[in-house]
Design an enzyme around this catalytic site. Sequence first.
Site, PDB file in Angstrom:
ATOM      1  N   SER A 249       0.797  -1.235   0.000  1.00 47.27           N
ATOM      2  CA  SER A 249       0.000   0.000   0.000  1.00 47.27           C
ATOM      3  C   SER A 249       0.824   1.277   0.000  1.00 47.27           C
ATOM      4  CB  SER A 249      -0.951   0.011   1.205  1.00 47.27           C
ATOM      5  OG  SER A 249      -2.013  -0.891   0.985  1.00 47.27           O
TER       6      SER A 249
ATOM      7  N   LYS B 113      -0.109   3.799  -2.561  1.00 50.44           N
ATOM      8  CA  LYS B 113      -1.150   4.818  -2.418  1.00 50.44           C
ATOM      9  C   LYS B 113      -0.584   6.223  -2.259  1.00 50.44           C
ATOM     10  CE  LYS B 113      -4.411   1.406  -0.764  1.00 50.44           C
ATOM     11  NZ  LYS B 113      -4.547   0.437   0.306  1.00 50.44           N
TER      12      LYS B 113
ATOM     13  N   SER C 189      -6.069   3.204   4.505  1.00 52.75           N
ATOM     14  CA  SER C 189      -5.560   2.398   3.392  1.00 52.75           C
ATOM     15  C   SER C 189      -6.682   1.718   2.615  1.00 52.75           C
ATOM     16  CB  SER C 189      -4.572   1.337   3.908  1.00 52.75           C
ATOM     17  OG  SER C 189      -3.714   0.884   2.878  1.00 52.75           O
TER      18      SER C 189
END
Length: 390
Positions: A65, A68, A120
Amino acid sequence: MKVRKLLSGVLVVFLFIQVLLVSAPDVQAAASPPGLSAESAALIDVASGRILYAKNGTKKMRIASLTKTMTAIVAIESGKLDTVVTVPPEAVGVEGSSIYLKRNEKLTLEELLYGLMLRSGNDAAVTIATHIGGSLPGFVYMMNEKAAMIGMNHTNFTNPHGLDDSNMHYSTAEDMAKLSAYALRNPVFRQIVSTKVKDISWEGEQWDRRLLNKNKMLHLYNGADGVKTGYTKLAKRCLASSATRDGRQLATITLNASDDWNDSAKLLDWGFAHFPIKELVSQKENVKPDTPVTMEAGTHLVAMNAFRYPLQPSEAEDVHKRIVLGESIINGKMNGKLVGFMQIYLKDNMIGQVPLLVNVDSPTSAKPEAAGRSFWHNFWEIVAGGLWSA
């Protein structure tokens, strides 16, 4: 004449060159770093873009993640925070972390960004991507275009969330450090990733969503202000961290790190302790040309901006400067005119450059060139000034 043409060309690409300089890694110094659990790691000074330390820094790795961070900065730069976004069907029920978006639910882009970075949310990532890029492939294209612009030369994105979908979604610790530094220079991004708790709307429910930031560094480390956690079964534990002390910000990346919180704290402590900021050029500093040039009495060359850089004490002797001028004769009528640059090197690597202006003891001699002086002065103050005074 050739020199003047060269200077003119330099002016056109000057700002772009500075972006490359900021994002490029520099020669690493010899101070012994702490032991880390991470398979790959990097430490960067945010303002200068200097990579202070790397462990397997160019090894291609899964980044989970941490992806992101790119999703967020592309959305911030390409969209409007107050735009109302409708959740598409493909975003509902995406595996992994979620903020439990419902089909056709409406939220602002800003709310989705908080859901993306604090919790997230993979559903938030898909919603943002389809809104900004028109489709997932369209947004992924934008992500890779931004990566190329930043100088992330060992990175390829295939999705906006970082789920393990192929071996073609990868980056490196150094590339992700460059991305963190780039994103942290954006005030909207900084505000989002430093937020510990945020309430956002929850259409159809009697209460708002309360988002608690998963990044424990915000509570564990003094001065911590970002950035993003990450985990998948294949990528293992990944962490992007940042902290600010005495106005100076550092960021770390750890990939496949079983002890990621402590790894990041050790790297930040080490960076703050061993790489103090040194002012190599002061604003309005008188500069002596090191190339043949005729200077009319009472005229001087001055640095338009200060230039500061993280250096270990032992590196000071490796810094040298080069003056590049587009004029061979400097007179009083050129007061305030940009005539060249001071280039600053650490060994053989150029780490920055500062515009040089003509300054005269008496402003009365510069009246015929007053309009030109005002144009150049204001141009560099607005466009380039902040890059060297941070």
